[in-house]
Design a protein around this motif. Structure first.
Motif, PDB file in Angstrom:
ATOM      1  N   THR A  35     -21.239  65.689 123.741  1.00  0.00           N
ATOM      2  CA  THR A  35     -21.873  65.446 125.038  1.00  0.00           C
ATOM      3  C   THR A  35     -20.947  64.638 125.944  1.00  0.00           C
ATOM      4  OG1 THR A  35     -22.873  63.362 124.366  1.00  0.00           O
ATOM      5  CG2 THR A  35     -24.103  65.390 123.875  1.00  0.00           C
ATOM      6  N   ASP A  37     -21.765  61.937 127.304  1.00  0.00           N
ATOM      7  CA  ASP A  37     -21.918  60.523 126.926  1.00  0.00           C
ATOM      8  C   ASP A  37     -20.927  60.152 125.829  1.00  0.00           C
ATOM      9  OD1 ASP A  37     -23.954  59.931 128.719  1.00  0.00           O
ATOM     10  OD2 ASP A  37     -25.535  60.584 127.333  1.00  0.00           O
ATOM     11  N   HIS A  38     -20.813  60.996 124.790  1.00  0.00           N
ATOM     12  CA  HIS A  38     -19.851  60.752 123.714  1.00  0.00           C
ATOM     13  C   HIS A  38     -18.440  60.668 124.264  1.00  0.00           C
ATOM     14  CE1 HIS A  38     -22.799  62.611 120.656  1.00  0.00           C
ATOM     15  NE2 HIS A  38     -22.697  61.335 120.376  1.00  0.00           N
ATOM     16  N   ALA A  40     -17.281  60.282 127.366  1.00  0.00           N
ATOM     17  CA  ALA A  40     -17.019  59.178 128.294  1.00  0.00           C
ATOM     18  C   ALA A  40     -16.795  57.873 127.531  1.00  0.00           C
ATOM     19  CB  ALA A  40     -18.187  59.028 129.267  1.00  0.00           C
ATOM     20  N   ARG A  41     -17.632  57.626 126.544  1.00  0.00           N
ATOM     21  CA  ARG A  41     -17.493  56.407 125.747  1.00  0.00           C
ATOM     22  C   ARG A  41     -16.161  56.372 125.006  1.00  0.00           C
ATOM     23  NH1 ARG A  41     -22.040  56.689 123.747  1.00  0.00           N
ATOM     24  NH2 ARG A  41     -21.579  57.790 121.799  1.00  0.00           N
ATOM     25  N   SER A  46     -16.298  56.217 132.878  1.00  0.00           N
ATOM     26  CA  SER A  46     -17.703  56.432 133.190  1.00  0.00           C
ATOM     27  C   SER A  46     -18.068  57.900 133.061  1.00  0.00           C
ATOM     28  CB  SER A  46     -17.994  55.971 134.622  1.00  0.00           C
ATOM     29  OG  SER A  46     -17.371  56.838 135.559  1.00  0.00           O
ATOM     30  N   ARG A  47     -19.351  58.136 132.794  1.00  0.00           N
ATOM     31  CA  ARG A  47     -19.830  59.522 132.698  1.00  0.00           C
ATOM     32  C   ARG A  47     -19.640  60.240 134.026  1.00  0.00           C
ATOM     33  NH1 ARG A  47     -24.316  62.932 132.726  1.00  0.00           N
ATOM     34  NH2 ARG A  47     -24.752  63.973 130.736  1.00  0.00           N
ATOM     35  N   LYS A  57     -19.636  70.487 131.183  1.00  0.00           N
ATOM     36  CA  LYS A  57     -18.998  70.407 129.869  1.00  0.00           C
ATOM     37  C   LYS A  57     -18.177  71.660 129.591  1.00  0.00           C
ATOM     38  CE  LYS A  57     -21.211  70.904 125.827  1.00  0.00           C
ATOM     39  NZ  LYS A  57     -22.082  70.589 124.662  1.00  0.00           N
TER      40      LYS A  57
END
Length: 201
Positions: A35, A37-38, A40-41, A46-47, A57
């Motif tokens: 995802t 979120d994964h 970006a982290r 940032s997302r 994606k």
């Protein structure tokens, strides 16, 4: 290559980190589990920046394949340039295929998944088609050069032979990944026989 995978120009450390993070995530989680979120982290951004650069994606996945393909193609073309016989040429292709299947099967998996996505998404299909055209064009050009040098004698036009060689390689990769415990040595030999006919060996 003739590919425009993003709306923004992909330059700088952040874009490279995003692509690298997505590639690592796909290897660890697959495409469905990777995802924004994964990514970006793990990329330390940032997302919103992922959306800014890539939008979706799927577009980010295409960029992962594009960058991997460019690197692999540059290495392949350099090795093919040194071929002095048809067997040298074929050996380079076989070693390249075996290296990806054994060391980086996620690359082929991602290419196959994006092909499937492209059946439902015209934009992805167009971008993948452009990427494949560019890849095939490089190999076709190398085939034409080697034929002019007298190294090989092509069974058909360079573009047609390049397409057939890629079809052989992709098909062998699909079988190898689908049946990892099967000994494909004899199948590889059959593939080499086909390649030798295409290159006039």
């Amino acid at each position: 290559m003739e590919v425009a995978t993003t709306q923004r120009q992909l330059t700088g450390d952040k874009a490279a980190r995003i692509v690298d993070a997505m590639r690592a995530s796909v290897a660890a989680r697959g495409t469905a589990g990777s995802t924004f979120d994964h990514v970006a982290r793990e990329a330390g951004v940032s997302r919103g920046l992922l959306h800014y650069y890539f939008g979706t994606k799927e577009r980010l996945l295409v960029e992962v394949v594009r960058r991997d393909t460019e690197i692999r193609l540059a290495t392949l073309d350099q090795a093919l340039a040194g071929a002095r016989t048809a067997d040298d040429f074929i050996d380079v292709l076989v070693r390249g295929l075996e290296d990806v299947v054994e060391r980086d099967p996620a690359y082929f998996t991602l290419v196959f998944e994006l092909f499937t996505l492209g059946r439902r998404n015209g934009e992805i299909a167009s971008e993948m088609a452009a990427l494949l055209r560019g890849t095939r064009g490089v190999v076709a050009e190398r085939l034409a050069v080697k034929q002019a040098e007298g190294v090989i004698e092509l069974a058909d036009e360079p573009d047609a032979v390049a397409t057939a060689l890629f079809a052989l390689g992709d098909g062998l990769a699909l079988w190898a990944l689908s049946e990892p415990d099967r000994d494909l040595a004899s199948t590889m030999r059959a593939g080499v026989t086909c390649a030798r006919r295409l290159l006039g060996a």
